[in-house]
Scaffold this motif. Structure first.
Motif, PDB file in Angstrom:
ATOM      1  N   ARG A 174      -6.354  10.078  -3.139  1.00 16.53           N
ATOM      2  CA  ARG A 174      -7.265  10.909  -2.340  1.00 16.53           C
ATOM      3  C   ARG A 174      -8.049  10.064  -1.341  1.00 16.53           C
ATOM      4  O   ARG A 174      -8.328  10.510  -0.229  1.00 16.53           O
ATOM      5  N   CYS A 175      -8.367   8.827  -1.731  1.00 15.51           N
ATOM      6  CA  CYS A 175      -9.101   7.952  -0.813  1.00 15.51           C
ATOM      7  C   CYS A 175      -8.261   7.541   0.393  1.00 15.51           C
ATOM      8  O   CYS A 175      -8.812   7.235   1.461  1.00 15.51           O
ATOM      9  N   VAL A 176      -6.935   7.513   0.241  1.00 19.07           N
ATOM     10  CA  VAL A 176      -6.075   7.120   1.367  1.00 19.07           C
ATOM     11  C   VAL A 176      -5.568   8.324   2.139  1.00 19.07           C
ATOM     12  O   VAL A 176      -4.694   8.192   3.003  1.00 19.07           O
ATOM     13  N   GLY A 177      -6.079   9.528   1.833  1.00 21.64           N
ATOM     14  CA  GLY A 177      -5.773  10.702   2.645  1.00 21.64           C
ATOM     15  C   GLY A 177      -4.690  11.600   2.119  1.00 21.64           C
ATOM     16  O   GLY A 177      -4.238  12.496   2.861  1.00 21.64           O
ATOM     17  N   VAL A 178      -4.256  11.440   0.870  1.00 17.49           N
ATOM     18  CA  VAL A 178      -3.243  12.330   0.312  1.00 17.49           C
ATOM     19  C   VAL A 178      -3.905  13.653  -0.079  1.00 17.49           C
ATOM     20  O   VAL A 178      -5.074  13.693  -0.511  1.00 17.49           O
ATOM     21  N   GLU A 179      -3.175  14.745   0.053  1.00 17.28           N
ATOM     22  CA  GLU A 179      -3.692  16.072  -0.291  1.00 17.28           C
ATOM     23  C   GLU A 179      -4.132  16.106  -1.750  1.00 17.28           C
ATOM     24  O   GLU A 179      -3.438  15.579  -2.622  1.00 17.28           O
TER      25      GLU A 179
END
Length: 200
Positions: A174-179
């Motif tokens: 989530r921190c790297v932008g995954v849904e």
């Protein structure tokens, strides 16, 4: 005088004895030759036999036979170990109703697990695979248990941080932008792969 006569006689006697010992017909040289020749002949006869028994002569036929008897089975083994599981996983994932979401989660999960866990384990196990051939080649098989215990203990201790990363994969993704929904599914996948969770 007697002393004057003995002086030059002694070196001549020594030279005569040495010439007798060094002559080809000397009994001492024959005895030495008889003791050395059988060992040399046995080693010379055994060396070509062993080398010819271990390594066949180079030819196109032998190379093709070695390729199909060793290379093809190893290739099939690598395909079944590394290629077949992802293909079977994608096949089953594609048969589900929400296949796009599941395949995305499987893709992220496999990459995360391979990078953070599997590659670390393979790198640490390289120590054992490097010392085992040396022990076998040097006829020191007694060292194999010590190296094995050392490799297992060091690999287990070094893998503890990697194992902990499997339980926090969802926040990391989530921190790297995954849904968030895909990150939650990846978290379930990595916990199951680490052996500390179960699928819902």
């Amino acid at each position: 005088t007697t002393g004057d006569r003995a002086g030059p006689v002694r070196p001549r006697r020594q030279r005569r004895i040495m010439s007798q010992l060094l002559s080809p017909d000397s009994p001492c040289r024959e005895t030495q030759r008889e003791t050395m020749l059988p060992e040399a002949e046995e080693s010379a006869a055994a060396e070509p036999a062993s080398s010819s028994a271990e390594e066949p002569p180079y030819s196109l036929r032998n190379e093709l036979r070695f390729f199909f008897s060793q290379g093809v089975p190893l290739c099939l083994s690598a395909i079944l170990e590394w290629g077949a599981p992802p293909l079977i996983t994608m096949f089953f994932a594609g048969s589900t109703p929400d296949s796009a979401h599941l395949q995305s989660a499987l893709g992220y999960g496999r990459v995360y697990f391979n990078v953070s866990m599997l590659m670390v384990m393979l790198g640490l196990s390289a120590y054992l695979w490097n010392v085992l051939p040396g022990c076998i080649g040097a006829s020191r098989r007694d060292r194999i248990p010590h190296y094995f215990r050392r490799a297992v203990v060091l690999a287990a201790l070094s893998c503890l941080p990697s194992c902990a990363l499997q339980f926090v994969s969802a926040p990391v993704l989530r921190c790297v932008g995954v849904e968030p929904s895909i990150a939650a599914a990846v978290g379930t996948y990595t916990r199951v792969m680490a052996g500390g969770g179960r699928a819902p």
